[in-house]
Write a protein that holds these residues in place. Structure first.
Motif, PDB file in Angstrom:
ATOM      1  N   GLY A   1     -54.933  -6.775 -49.540  1.00  0.00           N
ATOM      2  CA  GLY A   1     -55.932  -6.292 -50.486  1.00  0.00           C
ATOM      3  C   GLY A   1     -55.867  -7.025 -51.811  1.00  0.00           C
ATOM      4  O   GLY A   1     -56.892  -7.224 -52.474  1.00  0.00           O
ATOM      5  N   ARG A   2     -54.661  -7.448 -52.197  1.00  0.00           N
ATOM      6  CA  ARG A   2     -54.533  -8.191 -53.450  1.00  0.00           C
ATOM      7  C   ARG A   2     -55.252  -9.537 -53.349  1.00  0.00           C
ATOM      8  O   ARG A   2     -55.848 -10.004 -54.316  1.00  0.00           O
ATOM      9  N   THR A   3     -55.185 -10.146 -52.173  1.00  0.00           N
ATOM     10  CA  THR A   3     -55.912 -11.396 -51.951  1.00  0.00           C
ATOM     11  C   THR A   3     -57.414 -11.157 -51.925  1.00  0.00           C
ATOM     12  O   THR A   3     -58.200 -12.005 -52.379  1.00  0.00           O
ATOM     13  N   ASP A   4     -57.809  -9.994 -51.412  1.00  0.00           N
ATOM     14  CA  ASP A   4     -59.235  -9.678 -51.261  1.00  0.00           C
ATOM     15  C   ASP A   4     -59.885  -9.148 -52.537  1.00  0.00           C
ATOM     16  O   ASP A   4     -61.105  -8.944 -52.573  1.00  0.00           O
ATOM     17  N   LYS A   5     -59.109  -8.911 -53.587  1.00  0.00           N
ATOM     18  CA  LYS A   5     -59.656  -8.283 -54.793  1.00  0.00           C
ATOM     19  C   LYS A   5     -60.894  -8.990 -55.358  1.00  0.00           C
ATOM     20  O   LYS A   5     -61.853  -8.327 -55.753  1.00  0.00           O
ATOM     21  N   PRO A   6     -60.919 -10.321 -55.427  1.00  0.00           N
ATOM     22  CA  PRO A   6     -62.132 -10.964 -55.951  1.00  0.00           C
ATOM     23  C   PRO A   6     -63.385 -10.610 -55.156  1.00  0.00           C
ATOM     24  O   PRO A   6     -64.485 -10.478 -55.733  1.00  0.00           O
ATOM     25  N   LEU A   7     -63.250 -10.434 -53.843  1.00  0.00           N
ATOM     26  CA  LEU A   7     -64.397 -10.061 -53.014  1.00  0.00           C
ATOM     27  C   LEU A   7     -64.813  -8.611 -53.284  1.00  0.00           C
ATOM     28  O   LEU A   7     -66.003  -8.297 -53.322  1.00  0.00           O
ATOM     29  N   VAL A   8     -63.832  -7.732 -53.473  1.00  0.00           N
ATOM     30  CA  VAL A   8     -64.129  -6.336 -53.784  1.00  0.00           C
ATOM     31  C   VAL A   8     -64.800  -6.238 -55.148  1.00  0.00           C
ATOM     32  O   VAL A   8     -65.775  -5.491 -55.328  1.00  0.00           O
TER      33      VAL A   8
END
Length: 213
Positions: free
Chosen positions: A98-105
């Motif tokens: 989720g930390r990697t995905d944060k920009p997408l969120v």
């Protein structure tokens, strides 16, 4: 207490509140156990069947469904909104994708606020599809404009809660976000959680600690 008496008691409590409360990712009913002493009740939305059964056995109303497929307009009008999205993607106990995905969120949150639902595209881009479930409370808040909102997640989501607070503020909400420690409120554990609260009725602050750390 029999199930019928629990249901009747639940309805009586609900009749004393100004409007409907919706609990997203409701699980077995932790939020609703907190609402009960206040004379309040909520409809919980939860996908996991055994969590639903546990909640119903405790007298809590459940809609078993995949939240991401629901139309917020089906729950109008709404007075209060609660949400505790799944934490696995952001928890330090897991892979932390989720930390990697944060920009997408973050991008999806901005797009939802602008009226553009890009969840399906962003979900495909995420390394952990559960990361994007964090925007669901924002989607419901934007669509239903409840009078108040309370959201909870692991501390790693504070950055997102802070952003969501800013986005809600642009829609007329007063907001506050921060990390609270369970033991500072008399709970016999050292759990830390990030909270976002919001209200259309005036300024809000996170509750002051009642116990020493």
């Amino acid at each position: 207490m029999s199930q019928s008496r629990k249901t009747t008691a639940s309805r009586n409590r609900a009749s004393k509140q100004p409007g409907k409360i919706l609990d997203l990712f409701a699980g077995a009913g932790g939020w609703e156990e907190g609402l009960r002493p206040l004379g309040l009740d909520a409809l919980g939305v939860e996908l996991e069947p055994w969590a639903c059964k546990t909640a119903e056995a405790a007298g809590h109303a459940r809609l078993q469904a995949d939240l991401s497929t629901l139309d917020p307009q089906d729950f109008r009008p709404l007075w209060g909104l609660i949400g505790s999205p799944p934490c696995q993607a952001y928890s330090t106990a897991g892979k932390g994708l989720g930390r990697t995905d944060k920009p997408l969120v973050i991008a999806c949150a901005h797009e939802l606020t602008a009226g553009n639902d890009t969840r399906e595209q962003r979900r495909r881009e995420c390394r952990d599809p559960r990361s994007l479930l964090t925007v669901e409370p924002l989607r419901f808040a934007l669509g239903l404009r409840p009078r108040w909102i309370a959201l909870e997640q692991v501390p790693g989501v504070l950055e997102l809660w802070t952003l969501f607070g800013e986005l809600l503020a642009s829609q007329g909400y007063h907001t506050a976000a921060g990390v609270l420690r369970a033991e500072c409120y008399g709970v016999p554990q050292t759990r830390r959680r990030a909270f976002l609260i919001a209200s259309l009725d005036g300024p809000v602050t996170l509750p002051a600690a009642t116990h020493r750390s």
